[in-house]
Design a protein around this motif. Structure first.
Motif, PDB file in Angstrom:
ATOM      1  N   TYR A 198      -6.734  -5.361   7.424  1.00 23.75           N
ATOM      2  CA  TYR A 198      -5.683  -4.947   6.489  1.00 23.75           C
ATOM      3  C   TYR A 198      -5.197  -6.189   5.740  1.00 23.75           C
TER       4      TYR A 198
ATOM      5  N   MET B 114     -12.228   2.066  -1.479  1.00 22.84           N
ATOM      6  CA  MET B 114     -12.667   3.272  -2.173  1.00 22.84           C
ATOM      7  C   MET B 114     -14.128   3.131  -2.576  1.00 22.84           C
TER       8      MET B 114
ATOM      9  N   SER C 293      -0.906   2.995  -5.388  1.00 17.26           N
ATOM     10  CA  SER C 293      -0.250   3.303  -4.107  1.00 17.26           C
ATOM     11  C   SER C 293       0.844   4.369  -4.189  1.00 17.26           C
TER      12      SER C 293
ATOM     13  N   GLY D 294       0.827  -1.191   0.000  1.00 17.06           N
ATOM     14  CA  GLY D 294       0.000   0.000   0.000  1.00 17.06           C
ATOM     15  C   GLY D 294       0.868   1.250   0.000  1.00 17.06           C
TER      16      GLY D 294
ATOM     17  N   TYR E 299      -5.602   8.188  -4.041  1.00 16.81           N
ATOM     18  CA  TYR E 299      -5.855   6.862  -4.598  1.00 16.81           C
ATOM     19  C   TYR E 299      -6.673   6.927  -5.885  1.00 16.81           C
TER      20      TYR E 299
ATOM     21  N   ILE F  78     -13.203   7.330   0.854  1.00 15.47           N
ATOM     22  CA  ILE F  78     -12.365   6.208   1.249  1.00 15.47           C
ATOM     23  C   ILE F  78     -12.654   5.876   2.701  1.00 15.47           C
ATOM     24  N   GLU F  79     -12.576   4.607   3.011  1.00 18.02           N
ATOM     25  CA  GLU F  79     -12.733   4.188   4.397  1.00 18.02           C
ATOM     26  C   GLU F  79     -11.753   3.061   4.694  1.00 18.02           C
ATOM     27  N   LYS F  80     -11.502   2.876   5.962  1.00 20.18           N
ATOM     28  CA  LYS F  80     -10.577   1.834   6.385  1.00 20.18           C
ATOM     29  C   LYS F  80     -11.231   0.474   6.205  1.00 20.18           C
ATOM     30  N   ALA F  81     -10.490  -0.473   5.641  1.00 19.76           N
ATOM     31  CA  ALA F  81     -11.021  -1.825   5.461  1.00 19.76           C
ATOM     32  C   ALA F  81     -11.161  -2.508   6.820  1.00 19.76           C
TER      33      ALA F  81
ATOM     34  N   VAL G 269      -7.643  -0.368   2.526  1.00 25.02           N
ATOM     35  CA  VAL G 269      -8.595   0.701   2.222  1.00 25.02           C
ATOM     36  C   VAL G 269      -9.695   0.187   1.300  1.00 25.02           C
TER      37      VAL G 269
ATOM     38  N   HIS H 287     -11.243  -2.073  -3.849  1.00 23.31           N
ATOM     39  CA  HIS H 287     -10.508  -2.519  -2.670  1.00 23.31           C
ATOM     40  C   HIS H 287      -9.007  -2.379  -2.905  1.00 23.31           C
TER      41      HIS H 287
ATOM     42  N   GLU I  44      -8.136   9.857  -0.268  1.00 22.73           N
ATOM     43  CA  GLU I  44      -9.103   9.385  -1.255  1.00 22.73           C
ATOM     44  C   GLU I  44      -8.818   9.963  -2.641  1.00 22.73           C
TER      45      GLU I  44
END
Length: 481
Positions: free
Chosen positions: A311, A283, A198, A174, A215, A305-308, A281, A277, A212
């Motif tokens: 990881y 998207m 990345s 990442g 990416y 964007i949000e945290k997965a 993260v 994905h 966001e």
């Protein structure tokens, strides 16, 4: 590295209002017009970022340890990128070096970089290598913990035996290791296997802009001018990232971006219309807006964007499964064309009968009829529309190269002289463009590792070590301890 035109002063602090990334081409070594590149440098970019890898062509590059492009082609691009970035005092980043981003690919790239450094006397250029090779022992531990997940249905379940038989396994890094290298002062960063956007996202994060937009812009810029009209991977693009969105702009006068062309590329190579994905993260591009910005640029807003939940990094590894020999030939007889698939079936049947003493599980025979259905196969909607000629590619895949050669030779000679109903001649069914006609290709690979692996933030540094190069010492210093 902040330029005056990109910052505003608040008290004693300079705050960057926007940042610019120059993307020279879709894959390092594909080439780009020097004029477009210089147009980009005139815009005073804050970084030059180029992707160098892809799995579009399958697992062969990873399994065989070869590059997508030649060393000469890579050097032509790298020389201009490295020297221009050094002169401007901005970082240059290469993602997925050498094509597949494995150790052999990175080391090949580093030999090219070393020759450029020496020729242009850039030994003071602070250079970092970020490795992406994952120890098989680490993967096995993750397998025992249930932290490995198969990606899609086209790859087999991962077993320790298949893992041991695989080439070196890489993981798509990442943005975090690249940000770390930038914060430690790297001016040139050569990455192993990296998630394509990345390196672009890392530059945005390093300069304090929304991840966001880093990416999403990276998703577009990694293919360079493919999002422009006319589209190509062999021309330069400029991405300008702001707090409220980003702008995509071609750097050649013959191209322009439209909301449609940029939006279309946003949804390129994705299994879901607007969810994307990446490592750690997710998207969400459902609310994105694409607006014309000036005559040839497009402004994009609304990326989220949000945290997965976990990881995960994508693992890639290849295993050799067979050897291939193939023949390319042409067919123009309308009688044969009318029954081509049936003739091929009978030719294969006769060949297999001749080698009845050989286990049929040791080899496969395939026919691809270009001009009929070679591209779409059974899904071809115009299967009944046949032209006056067809190109036939037939191949044999076997467990040894010798067996592939033997079976293919018999298949070719049987096909060449096969007496199909209505034939008016006694030979010459096939027209060969090359001599010799039979082409031994070599090893055939399949993805043995195409899985997601869950890791912790603490494990990340060990899996993607950042190693700084001392250009005055031996090349072994490129490697991690």
């Amino acid at each position: 590295m902040f330029t005056q035109r990109n910052v505003e002063k608040k008290g004693t602090v300079f705050i960057m209002k926007e940042m610019k990334i120059l993307a020279p081409c879709g894959i390092l070594g594909y080439g780009f017009p020097k004029e477009s590149f210089l147009n980009g440098m005139a815009e005073k970019p804050d970084a030059i970022v180029v992707d160098a890898g892809s799995t579009d062509a399958g697992p062969h590059k990873l399994g065989e340890g070869v590059a997508i492009v030649s060393d000469e082609a890579s050097r032509r691009d790298l020389e201009l990128i490295i020297t221009a970035a050094a002169q401007a005092g901005i970082p240059a980043i290469v993602g997925s070096a050498g094509g597949a981003g494995g150790r052999v690919h990175v080391e090949r790239t580093m030999r090219i970089v070393a020759s450029i450094i020496e020729e242009h006397r850039l030994q003071d250029l602070k250079t970092a290598v970020i490795w992406a090779d994952i120890p098989k022992s680490f993967i096995k531990e993750k397998m025992k913990e249930g932290k490995i997940e198969k990606l899609g249905n086209l790859v087999k379940e991962l077993t320790e035996e298949r893992l041991d038989d695989s080439s070196g396994v890489v993981a798509q890094m990442g943005h975090e290791p690249i940000v770390k290298a930038l914060r430690e002062g790297a001016q040139l960063i050569i990455c192993g296997r990296a998630y394509d956007p990345s390196p672009f996202a890392a530059v945005a994060a390093y300069y304090g802009f929304p991840l966001e937009y880093g990416y999403h812009a990276g998703k577009i810029l990694e293919c360079a001018a493919l999002c422009a009209v006319p589209g190509t991977t062999k021309d330069c693009m400029l991405g300008t990232i702001r707090e409220d969105g980003f702008i995509i702009r071609p750097l050649s006068g013959i191209r322009k971006c439209t909301p449609l062309s940029v939006a279309a590329h946003t949804f390129y190579e994705k299994e879901h219309p607007y969810i994307l994905h990446g490592p750690g993260v997710v998207m969400n591009l459902e609310a994105c807006g694409f607006e014309q910005y000036g005559e040839n640029s497009v402004m994009v807003k609304g990326s989220r964007i949000e945290k997965a939940p976990h990881y995960q990094v994508k693992l890639e590894g290849a295993v050799r499964v067979a050897y291939r020999t193939f023949v390319i030939a042409g067919v123009r007889d309308p009688i044969m064309l009318s029954m081509l698939e049936e003739v091929e079936r009978l030719v294969e049947e006769q060949t297999r009968e001749y080698y009845a003493d050989i286990d049929p599980g040791r080899y496969q025979i395939h026919f691809l009829n270009y001009g009929i259905d070679a591209v779409m196969g059974a899904a071809e909607p115009l299967a009944m529309e046949k032209g006056h000629e067809a190109g036939v590619l037939f191949e044999v895949i076997a467990d040894t190269q010798e067996l592939a050669n033997v079976i293919c030779s018999t298949l070719r000679s049987t096909f060449l002289h096969y007496g199909y109903p209505g034939r008016k001649s006694t030979a010459g069914n096939l027209a060969f463009p090359f001599a010799p006609s039979d082409i031994p290709f070599g090893p055939v690979y399949e993805f043995s590792v195409y899985h997601l692996m869950e890791i912790t933030q603490e494990e990340m540094d060990g899996l993607f070590p950042v190693v700084f190069v001392d250009w005055e010492k031996e090349e072994q210093k490129w490697r991690p301890n």
